[in-house]
Design a protein around this motif. Structure first.
Motif, PDB file in Angstrom:
ATOM      1  N   SER A  38      15.045  60.468  -7.617  1.00 37.85           N
ATOM      2  CA  SER A  38      15.176  61.915  -7.784  1.00 37.85           C
ATOM      3  C   SER A  38      15.677  62.600  -6.514  1.00 37.85           C
ATOM      4  O   SER A  38      16.140  63.744  -6.570  1.00 37.85           O
ATOM      5  CB  SER A  38      13.824  62.523  -8.186  1.00 37.85           C
ATOM      6  N   MET A  39      15.593  61.911  -5.386  1.00 34.61           N
ATOM      7  CA  MET A  39      16.034  62.489  -4.116  1.00 34.61           C
ATOM      8  C   MET A  39      17.430  61.981  -3.795  1.00 34.61           C
ATOM      9  O   MET A  39      17.603  60.916  -3.198  1.00 34.61           O
ATOM     10  CB  MET A  39      15.060  62.123  -2.996  1.00 34.61           C
ATOM     11  N   ASP A  40      18.426  62.733  -4.212  1.00 32.67           N
ATOM     12  CA  ASP A  40      19.805  62.282  -4.001  1.00 32.67           C
ATOM     13  C   ASP A  40      20.278  62.511  -2.576  1.00 32.67           C
ATOM     14  O   ASP A  40      21.213  61.876  -2.111  1.00 32.67           O
ATOM     15  CB  ASP A  40      20.759  62.961  -4.983  1.00 32.67           C
ATOM     16  N   GLY A  41      19.646  63.448  -1.874  1.00 32.38           N
ATOM     17  CA  GLY A  41      20.030  63.692  -0.490  1.00 32.38           C
ATOM     18  C   GLY A  41      19.851  65.137  -0.099  1.00 32.38           C
ATOM     19  O   GLY A  41      19.216  65.934  -0.791  1.00 32.38           O
ATOM     20  N   ILE A  42      20.434  65.475   1.032  1.00 32.04           N
ATOM     21  CA  ILE A  42      20.389  66.833   1.564  1.00 32.04           C
ATOM     22  C   ILE A  42      21.784  67.453   1.420  1.00 32.04           C
ATOM     23  O   ILE A  42      22.783  66.821   1.763  1.00 32.04           O
ATOM     24  CB  ILE A  42      19.973  66.826   3.052  1.00 32.04           C
ATOM     25  N   ASN A  43      21.819  68.675   0.889  1.00 36.03           N
ATOM     26  CA  ASN A  43      23.077  69.417   0.775  1.00 36.03           C
ATOM     27  C   ASN A  43      22.776  70.859   1.158  1.00 36.03           C
ATOM     28  O   ASN A  43      22.484  71.696   0.308  1.00 36.03           O
ATOM     29  CB  ASN A  43      23.638  69.317  -0.639  1.00 36.03           C
ATOM     30  N   PRO A  50      12.939  52.427  -0.485  1.00 36.92           N
ATOM     31  CA  PRO A  50      13.973  52.965  -1.380  1.00 36.92           C
ATOM     32  C   PRO A  50      15.342  53.064  -0.728  1.00 36.92           C
ATOM     33  O   PRO A  50      16.328  53.361  -1.405  1.00 36.92           O
ATOM     34  CB  PRO A  50      13.443  54.361  -1.705  1.00 36.92           C
ATOM     35  N   VAL A  51      15.430  52.836   0.586  1.00 35.16           N
ATOM     36  CA  VAL A  51      16.670  53.058   1.329  1.00 35.16           C
ATOM     37  C   VAL A  51      17.623  51.884   1.137  1.00 35.16           C
ATOM     38  O   VAL A  51      17.233  50.718   1.235  1.00 35.16           O
ATOM     39  CB  VAL A  51      16.372  53.267   2.822  1.00 35.16           C
ATOM     40  N   THR A  52      18.887  52.188   0.878  1.00 38.09           N
ATOM     41  CA  THR A  52      19.909  51.163   0.746  1.00 38.09           C
ATOM     42  C   THR A  52      20.679  51.015   2.057  1.00 38.09           C
ATOM     43  O   THR A  52      20.753  51.946   2.866  1.00 38.09           O
ATOM     44  CB  THR A  52      20.891  51.518  -0.374  1.00 38.09           C
ATOM     45  N   ASP A  53      21.253  49.836   2.264  1.00 40.20           N
ATOM     46  CA  ASP A  53      21.992  49.573   3.508  1.00 40.20           C
ATOM     47  C   ASP A  53      23.140  50.560   3.695  1.00 40.20           C
ATOM     48  O   ASP A  53      23.428  50.995   4.811  1.00 40.20           O
ATOM     49  CB  ASP A  53      22.537  48.145   3.504  1.00 40.20           C
ATOM     50  N   GLU A  54      23.798  50.918   2.602  1.00 38.53           N
ATOM     51  CA  GLU A  54      24.987  51.766   2.694  1.00 38.53           C
ATOM     52  C   GLU A  54      24.665  53.137   3.278  1.00 38.53           C
ATOM     53  O   GLU A  54      25.448  53.682   4.061  1.00 38.53           O
ATOM     54  CB  GLU A  54      25.613  51.933   1.310  1.00 38.53           C
ATOM     55  N   TYR A  55      23.511  53.695   2.903  1.00 37.64           N
ATOM     56  CA  TYR A  55      23.208  55.075   3.291  1.00 37.64           C
ATOM     57  C   TYR A  55      22.059  55.180   4.301  1.00 37.64           C
ATOM     58  O   TYR A  55      21.608  56.283   4.581  1.00 37.64           O
ATOM     59  CB  TYR A  55      22.880  55.909   2.054  1.00 37.64           C
ATOM     60  N   PHE A  82      18.679  56.873  -2.384  1.00 37.45           N
ATOM     61  CA  PHE A  82      17.404  56.215  -2.640  1.00 37.45           C
ATOM     62  C   PHE A  82      17.391  55.582  -4.026  1.00 37.45           C
ATOM     63  O   PHE A  82      18.012  56.073  -4.972  1.00 37.45           O
ATOM     64  CB  PHE A  82      16.252  57.218  -2.560  1.00 37.45           C
ATOM     65  N   GLU A  83      16.635  54.498  -4.139  1.00 37.17           N
ATOM     66  CA  GLU A  83      16.422  53.817  -5.416  1.00 37.17           C
ATOM     67  C   GLU A  83      14.935  53.819  -5.747  1.00 37.17           C
ATOM     68  O   GLU A  83      14.085  53.699  -4.859  1.00 37.17           O
ATOM     69  CB  GLU A  83      16.930  52.372  -5.346  1.00 37.17           C
ATOM     70  N   ASP A  84      14.616  53.962  -7.056  1.00 36.00           N
ATOM     71  CA  ASP A  84      13.217  53.834  -7.469  1.00 36.00           C
ATOM     72  C   ASP A  84      12.683  52.479  -7.004  1.00 36.00           C
ATOM     73  O   ASP A  84      13.387  51.468  -7.089  1.00 36.00           O
ATOM     74  CB  ASP A  84      13.099  53.922  -8.987  1.00 36.00           C
ATOM     75  N   GLN A  85      11.435  52.479  -6.515  1.00 36.92           N
ATOM     76  CA  GLN A  85      10.894  51.235  -5.997  1.00 36.92           C
ATOM     77  C   GLN A  85       9.435  51.048  -6.385  1.00 36.92           C
ATOM     78  O   GLN A  85       8.725  52.001  -6.732  1.00 36.92           O
ATOM     79  CB  GLN A  85      11.010  51.197  -4.459  1.00 36.92           C
ATOM     80  N   TRP A  86       8.986  49.793  -6.286  1.00 43.72           N
ATOM     81  CA  TRP A  86       7.624  49.404  -6.610  1.00 43.72           C
ATOM     82  C   TRP A  86       6.888  48.930  -5.365  1.00 43.72           C
ATOM     83  O   TRP A  86       7.480  48.338  -4.465  1.00 43.72           O
ATOM     84  CB  TRP A  86       7.609  48.272  -7.632  1.00 43.72           C
ATOM     85  N   MET A  87       5.612  49.195  -5.347  1.00 41.32           N
ATOM     86  CA  MET A  87       4.684  48.595  -4.382  1.00 41.32           C
ATOM     87  C   MET A  87       3.689  47.750  -5.178  1.00 41.32           C
ATOM     88  O   MET A  87       3.212  48.172  -6.237  1.00 41.32           O
ATOM     89  CB  MET A  87       3.939  49.680  -3.613  1.00 41.32           C
ATOM     90  N   TYR A  88       3.363  46.559  -4.664  1.00 33.72           N
ATOM     91  CA  TYR A  88       2.419  45.667  -5.324  1.00 33.72           C
ATOM     92  C   TYR A  88       1.308  45.311  -4.339  1.00 33.72           C
ATOM     93  O   TYR A  88       1.577  45.055  -3.152  1.00 33.72           O
ATOM     94  CB  TYR A  88       3.110  44.379  -5.796  1.00 33.72           C
ATOM     95  N   SER A  89       0.065  45.290  -4.823  1.00 35.81           N
ATOM     96  CA  SER A  89      -1.035  44.947  -3.930  1.00 35.81           C
ATOM     97  C   SER A  89      -2.129  44.200  -4.669  1.00 35.81           C
ATOM     98  O   SER A  89      -2.269  44.313  -5.900  1.00 35.81           O
ATOM     99  CB  SER A  89      -1.614  46.203  -3.274  1.00 35.81           C
ATOM    100  N   ALA A  90      -2.910  43.450  -3.903  1.00 37.37           N
ATOM    101  CA  ALA A  90      -4.070  42.727  -4.419  1.00 37.37           C
ATOM    102  C   ALA A  90      -5.187  42.840  -3.398  1.00 37.37           C
ATOM    103  O   ALA A  90      -4.950  42.733  -2.188  1.00 37.37           O
ATOM    104  CB  ALA A  90      -3.733  41.258  -4.681  1.00 37.37           C
TER     105      ALA A  90
END
Length: 430
Positions: A300-305, A351-356, A321-329
């Motif tokens: 949902s956070m495409d960036g700053i404009n 959520p951060v991609t290498d490109e951006y 950003f990409e939707d991401q998961w956290m997993y824990s035990a």
């Protein structure tokens, strides 16, 4: 901003320090230390936990854990470490800035608070209030490092005051919901212009804020004794930030060329939703296994404009950003009537991609190792402790070909980061 709201921000000590980009503790800039109880088991089983009311951040139905009027206060002391190696840097005119190097003091220790209050209305319904910092970051590279045209200071402060109701439908189903008032501030600062004449360089600083609203929903199930399942959802929060930009040390040549002048600014940003699914299983009368999966809707956070109320062109920074998961035990062990011990591990995907990836978002995947415990002084009062070591993947920022960086120049830098977090809490029933 009113005097009272300024005091709230200062008193809550929200700044979490990993250089101008993300919290040390959680991927992106979400904060996940809202409970020393949950931190001791790396959030394993948190949305299904029957231990105390602090799990209500992830699942408001868990306010039913309060059998009496209860107060839970928690604080996490974050001690981050970060090394930045600047491989190359230049301004918009191509002047080499690599020799200016990186800053050594952009990471500071800080405290992140959380507070919960629960009041049973009757045998089945509980009213709750909580104060949390769902999102926060703060970092300051300084105005002399090689990447100063990309970022010198970045900060986000989001404080949420929640009002909740939880109701036990029967012996195995509980429901909960909350409404939230969010107060957020954003600070963005960087150098502008270029090193050499005639433009020279100055500093631009943007400060903006907004109040918005969100909600949460949750369900807690115990289909059979010793097996608990919980699902909690925290909504997106839409902010329409408004503030101003102020420039310092900007000469007439730069002001005329880039049309820089103090002005009002605005931007709309949506903070992400959070979905938490947990399972707890009593393995023995003393040992409990907890599992959790958390999905954060970072897309949902495409960036700053940033739109300027002047002739200046919009300032754009794509997050990607990409939707991401956290997993824990996690494991919880009742050592005695007085002492409960916990441990856990987690994998928190960035959520951060290498490109951006940028100097404002130099984020990497994280792994947690946690230990903790609770000591019961009596039936009414207990103290909880947790320690978490956060290992953050090494990442690189490579800003060399994006059109949005035409006024910022180029930057190539490597980041090595980690953090230790100590959490303590008091739980009191009346």
């Amino acid at each position: 901003m009113t005097t009272s709201s300024k005091f709230m921000f200062r008193a809550s000590l929200v700044a979490v320090s990993v250089a101008a980009a993300s919290s040390a503790y959680s991927a992106g800039f979400a904060l996940n230390d809202h409970s020393a109880t949950a931190s001791g088991k790396a959030l394993g089983g948190v949305a299904a936990s029957n231990e105390d009311i602090s799990a209500s951040f992830w699942n408001p139905a868990l306010f039913v854990n309060a059998k009496e009027t209860t107060v839970y206060a928690s604080g996490a002391y974050v001690m981050p470490s970060m090394d930045v190696t600047v491989n190359s840097a230049s301004d918009a005119q191509g002047t080499d800035l690599t020799a200016d190097g990186a800053t050594n003091d952009s990471v500071d220790n800080t405290l992140v608070p959380a507070f919960y209050f629960a009041k049973p209305i009757n045998d089945k319904t509980v009213a709750g209030i909580s104060l949390n910092v769902p999102f926060g970051l703060s970092g300051d590279y300084g105005q002399d490092w090689a990447g100063r045209f990309h970022a010198t200071e970045t900060a986000i402060q989001d404080i949420a005051l929640s009002f909740a109701l939880a109701h036990r439908m029967n012996d195995w189903v509980s429901l909960g919901a909350s409404i939230q008032v969010h107060r957020a501030e954003v600070v963005l600062e960087s150098s502008v212009g270029a090193v050499n004449a005639p433009l020279r360089e100055g500093v631009g600083r943007i400060e903006a804020d907004d109040i918005s609203y969100g909600y949460s929903l949750g369900v807690a199930l115990e289909p059979r004794k010793g097996t608990r399942v919980g699902l909690g959802y925290r909504s997106e929060v839409d902010f329409d930030f408004k503030g101003d930009v102020k420039y310092t040390d900007v000469n007439s040549a730069l002001a005329g060329y880039a049309k820089l002048s103090d002005a009002s600014v605005s931007d709309s940003i949506t903070f992400p939703s959070v979905l938490t699914l947990s399972v707890e299983q009593d393995l023995t009368p003393k040992l409990v296994l907890g599992l959790t999966a958390i999905r954060t809707g970072w897309g949902s956070m495409d960036g700053i404009n940033i739109d300027f109320d002047s002739a200046q062109n919009n300032s754009i920074l794509t997050f990607g950003f990409e939707d991401q998961w956290m997993y824990s035990a996690g494991l919880t062990y009742a050592y005695s009537d007085k002492l409960t011990l916990r441990t856990g591990v987690a994998m928190d995907n960035s959520p951060v991609t290498d490109e951006y990836r940028s100097a404002r978002t130099p984020d990497g995947d994280r792994k947690w190792i946690s230990i903790g415990g609770t000591y019961n002084f009596n039936d009414m009062t207990s103290a909880t402790f947790a320690f978490t070591h956060v290992m953050i993947d090494d990442v690189s920022v490579n800003r060399s070909g994006l059109t949005e960086d035409s006024a910022r120049g180029k930057l190539n830098a490597d980041y090595e980061s980690s953090a230790n977090v100590v959490s303590v809490a008091m739980n009191m029933a009346f």
